[in-house]
Structure formats: structure tokens, C-alpha cells
Enzyme design. Sequence first.
Site, PDB file in Angstrom:
ATOM      1  N   ASP A 193       0.855  -1.195   0.000  1.00 35.17           N
ATOM      2  CA  ASP A 193       0.000   0.000   0.000  1.00 35.17           C
ATOM      3  C   ASP A 193       0.885   1.238   0.000  1.00 35.17           C
ATOM      4  O   ASP A 193       2.096   1.166  -0.184  1.00 35.17           O
ATOM      5  CB  ASP A 193      -0.952  -0.020   1.199  1.00 35.17           C
ATOM      6  CG  ASP A 193      -0.214  -0.211   2.522  1.00 35.17           C
ATOM      7  OD1 ASP A 193       0.947   0.241   2.624  1.00 35.17           O
ATOM      8  OD2 ASP A 193      -0.787  -0.822   3.437  1.00 35.17           O
ATOM      9  N   HIS A 198       1.521  -8.619  -4.248  1.00 35.63           N
ATOM     10  CA  HIS A 198       0.531  -7.682  -3.724  1.00 35.63           C
ATOM     11  C   HIS A 198       1.198  -6.313  -3.564  1.00 35.63           C
ATOM     12  O   HIS A 198       1.747  -5.976  -2.519  1.00 35.63           O
ATOM     13  CB  HIS A 198      -0.001  -8.183  -2.381  1.00 35.63           C
ATOM     14  CG  HIS A 198      -1.053  -7.311  -1.773  1.00 35.63           C
ATOM     15  ND1 HIS A 198      -2.405  -7.510  -1.974  1.00 35.63           N
ATOM     16  CD2 HIS A 198      -0.963  -6.218  -0.964  1.00 35.63           C
ATOM     17  CE1 HIS A 198      -3.095  -6.601  -1.317  1.00 35.63           C
ATOM     18  NE2 HIS A 198      -2.240  -5.795  -0.689  1.00 35.63           N
ATOM     19  N   ASP A 202       0.333 -17.903  -5.301  1.00 42.01           N
ATOM     20  CA  ASP A 202       0.752 -16.670  -5.971  1.00 42.01           C
ATOM     21  C   ASP A 202      -0.481 -15.916  -6.459  1.00 42.01           C
ATOM     22  O   ASP A 202      -0.800 -15.886  -7.646  1.00 42.01           O
ATOM     23  CB  ASP A 202       1.689 -17.013  -7.131  1.00 42.01           C
ATOM     24  CG  ASP A 202       2.323 -15.772  -7.757  1.00 42.01           C
ATOM     25  OD1 ASP A 202       2.163 -14.674  -7.187  1.00 42.01           O
ATOM     26  OD2 ASP A 202       2.961 -15.914  -8.817  1.00 42.01           O
ATOM     27  N   GLU A 210       2.624 -10.272  -0.199  1.00 45.43           N
ATOM     28  CA  GLU A 210       2.995  -8.873   0.056  1.00 45.43           C
ATOM     29  C   GLU A 210       4.399  -8.778   0.656  1.00 45.43           C
ATOM     30  O   GLU A 210       4.724  -9.463   1.621  1.00 45.43           O
ATOM     31  CB  GLU A 210       2.003  -8.198   1.000  1.00 45.43           C
ATOM     32  CG  GLU A 210       2.315  -6.708   1.179  1.00 45.43           C
ATOM     33  CD  GLU A 210       1.310  -5.964   2.048  1.00 45.43           C
ATOM     34  OE1 GLU A 210       1.219  -4.735   1.921  1.00 45.43           O
ATOM     35  OE2 GLU A 210       0.623  -6.628   2.860  1.00 45.43           O
TER      36      GLU A 210
END
Length: 612
Positions: free
Chosen positions: A162, A506, A554, A563
Site C-alpha cells: 500500500d 501484492h 501466488d 505482500e
Amino acid sequence: MPGNQWGGSFEIQQEPGTDDDHSQCMDTDRGALLRQDLDETQLGWLRGPQDIKKDRYVDLGCIICKQKVFKWTIYCILIASLAIGLPILVSKKLLPKHKEPVIPPDEYAVALQKALLFFNAQRSGHLPKNNGVPWRGTSGMKDGSELSDVKDLVGGYYDGGDNIKYHFPMAFSLTLLSWSVIEYSYKYKAIGEYNHVRDIIRWGTDYLLKTFNSSASTIDHIYTQVGMALKVSTSPDDHFCWQRPEDMTYERPVQRSSSASDLGSEISAALAAASIVFLDDTAYSRKLIKAAKTMYKFANNNPQATYSLNNPIIEPFYNSTDFWDELIWGAAWMYYATGNYSYVSTATDPTLPENANAFSGSQKLSVFSWDNKLPGAELILTRLRIFLNPGYPYEEILSRYHSSTDLNMCSFLRRFGVFEWTRGGLILLKRPRPLQYAVNAAFLAKLYADYMNASNVPGWYCGPNFISVNDLRSFAASQVKYILGSNPKNISYVVGYGHAWPMHVHHRGASIPTDGKHYKCVEGRRWLHAKTKNPHNITGAMVAGPDHLDGFFDVRTNMNHTEPTLAGNAGLVAALVALTSSGGGVIDRNTIFSSVSPLNIDGHPPPPPWRP
């Protein structure tokens, strides 16, 4: 013979013009003969040729030789010199120079060079032209612009997939990177990554200096985070939206805390450790130390609560479970950075380890992480005991830290069954996301083995069992090799390393194409759920890892598998540089002690050298 003696200067001697001086062996005076009545033929015989040239000689001090011979000798020497020397000069210019054979980097060095690139991909702020990640650009330029007590909060690093800047794990990552540079700087230099890793650290410490009034001597609050997300977001924030950092359109609020002994101690540790890394830059190193002192003072001013307590923006993601471990950790680094014995006195005050349960033998407290600094603090204080052996009044607690370090190392060995392991050979110190804990343990294990090797100690005891330092090295290598591909899935969990690696990481920036379009908050979510592989490889990123059965999925939406994080990659870098053979196999014993002066033992004799 007239002329120079041995060693005199060169002198050309010309024969006298009279025949008398030249004919000392003649029994008859030639001039008298000429006066006799001789015929012309006889006179011709006697006089000889009238135009004979006189020989000239060169007096070399010890030898006299003809001038013509001397000249020809010189000419021959010059010709020979040109004939031999000219080809040599030409060959030196035209032929490739001989170089010492270069030993190619081993697998750890290759992976390390890639792992460092991950930090370039996580940079926030105005990126330099040489950032090395072409699909990343300038972002977050308005962070903290509404604040009045600091200039801004532009810069630093995004934590994972993020776009939030969590200061707690960020500071820990910088401390860990600095520690690895202090111990293994020559290895970074050997593989050409020394300047790069220092740039990474400085990008982070420059940002940490912005998170509080670093020019002041006393502060009453710090900023703990930029950007936010709720556990279940229903409105635009960093989890609800799926956007590249360059395209963020939602609000990025700043979190602040006036009671943060854990975060404050970690920031002081990061700044203090970095000040040792930058000892060659005196002005910057002093700036870091000054700021570290201010932050440490804030952290130790009536410790009450963790920075994340009752904060719904932080607690679900990077919740700090305690602050006593950070107080020990911060005090140890402040001591090494400043040489001030008040810090080591704090670190060895029995109150701190008692409150931290340091000697309880708790299994979970042997796991080194962004939340639990205790194993790392115990190891760097054990370093003090091994190499400086300070004695009274520090010996009692230092010896207990040393014993606790021994127990931590014992717990990593599979034969003792302290932790679970996967069938494929991965230690499960904590789950989910086990890899970040495994690399931290690998770093500590290899570093402790190097401490023992540097002090000529072959091992230590786990109960009645003597354990060789080679067992620690083998453990560290086994965990990193598992991550690099020696696992049941036969894939590397480090993107860009090996023959196969995760393709659906991610990560917002890596998963959205840089096609000139700006995808809005909800529009970007199409890339989150896309089945196609990421358009960009986030080279060097270590993903969260497999499950307890060595299974790995995956899938981009499964962040517990795919992530990456700052703290995870910092541990990976530290473990890789400890394990690589590039640059040699020993630690830098002395740099960490650069500011430490001889200890005052108050007349008490030092303890005997440590032996297991």
C-alpha cells in the site's frame, strides 16, 4: 698516465704532437737520423706517411679506450634499447593490462544486490534520476504540508504493497540496515553496494528527522504515520483504493503521539546507528546524534504507553505490544553512538530487563522483529561483553544478556524442538508471513557465530550439549537458501532472483501499468483482481512466504503470501550480507566502538575472558 683517478669524470685525452713522446721504445733518435745523408727512399721509410690521423681516447677513470670505440658502444646501446624498449612500450599501451582474477559474487551477493533495489521501489517524495526503478516516479509531495511545527513529511518509504508510511517498522528497518553496514561494510564494498546502502539509509534518516522538531533539545510529541486505512474500509483510503503512489487522489492524514516510548526509542536507535555509518561525514553524523539524544529523552520521559494503544488506524496493522525492549535497544545504540556511559548504565539497569521479561525464557521473546527488539538488544550488549569486557558494575546484567543470547541461539536449532518447522526446512518462528522472522533469526545467528569466531571461541553450550559455531552458520544458510529456491515449490521468494518467482505480488505500483493513464480509486481495483501477472517486476522484494505446509499461492489478493514489507527486506539484506563470502568472512570489530572510551572499573579487576 695523466687523467682522473677511479671514479673521476670522463675526459677525452689527445696524444701530443711530437713523435718523441710516442716512441719511447726507439733506441735511436729519429731527428738525428733525419740529419744524416740518406736517400729519399730511406727517408720515406723513416718518416712514414705524412697524413696519418692521430687516435683519440676516452679516459673512463679505470679504463682508457678509443673515442671511436666508445661512440660505437654508446650507439649500439641506444639502438638495442630502442629495439627492446619500444615494443614493450607499445605492448603496454595496446595490449590489455593484466589484472588480478576477480572472484564472481556468490548466490548471496547476487540476491543482496537485488534485495537492495526493493527500497528504491518503495521511496516516497521527489525521486532522483538514478533511482533505478523506471516505473516509479515522484509521489506524496503534499504529505504533512498542513503541519505547522515541522516543515513537511515528504520523503521516506512506503511500507509494503500500500502507500502508507508506518514510522515504527520504517525506523526498525533503518536500524537493522545500519547495523549490517557497521558489521560488514567491507562486504558491501566488495560487491559494489556500499554507497547504495548508505543512500538507502540516508533517504530514511533524512525523513525521520522530519517526524519531530529535531533541532530542539526537548519535544513533547512525534508524528507516527502518514496515510491511513481501516481494517474494513468503505470510503477512499489506502486500503479501499488501489492506486499507484503517483496517482493518489484521497486524503492522507497524519497520526501524532505524545506518549511513544517504543517508537521514540526505535527512532533514537535508528539515528544513533546511522550516525556510526556516517562517521566519515562529521557534520551529518553529529546532526543525527543530536536528534537521537532529543528523541531518546522524549522516549524515556515517564514511559506510559505504546504509540499504537487504542489507535484504530495503527493497532490492527503495526501494533506494538511493549516498549521495555525498545528502551534497552535504544540505550545500547545511544551508548555506541555517543560513548556516554549513562546509556550503558540504563541498558544494564536491572529494572529494564525485569520489566521486559528478558530472562524469563519465553519462547516468543526470542523472536527478533519490528515489534520485539529484545533478542537484538541482548546480542549487541553481548558484543560489548565479548570484545570490551567492561566488568563492574555492568558485568552481572551483561552476563545475563549473554546467557539469554545463548538460549535464543539454541532455540533456533531444529534438534531442540523449540519451534515448529515445515517439512521443507523453514523455521516457523511466527505466522502468518514467516519469512521476515526467519531472515532476522538467520542474521542474528550468523552474526553471533562471527562474534565467536572473532574471539577464537569454537562454540557454546545448550544445556550439556556443546554446539559448534558451524551449526549456527548452517542454520542461517538453510533459511536463506530456502527463501532463494531450495524449497518444495522450487521457487525463489525474492522477485527477480532464480529461475522462478512470484508474478502476482501484492503491490499497487507493480501491478498497475504505466501506460500514461491515471486510474482513479475504484478504477484501479481492476488490477488488484486481474489474473494476469504484474506488468512490473518489483525486483528484490521478498514476499510474505508460504504456509506451515510449504504451500504458496501466488495470488495478488492474498497478502499473507504475496505482500513484501520494508522490515522483511531489511532482515533479508542483513542475512544476505552476513552470509556472503564476498569481501571475506570476518566482522568489523572496532567501528562500532569508535566513540567508546576506556571504561572506569573503579578498582575492580575485569572478569576473565569469556569462554563457553
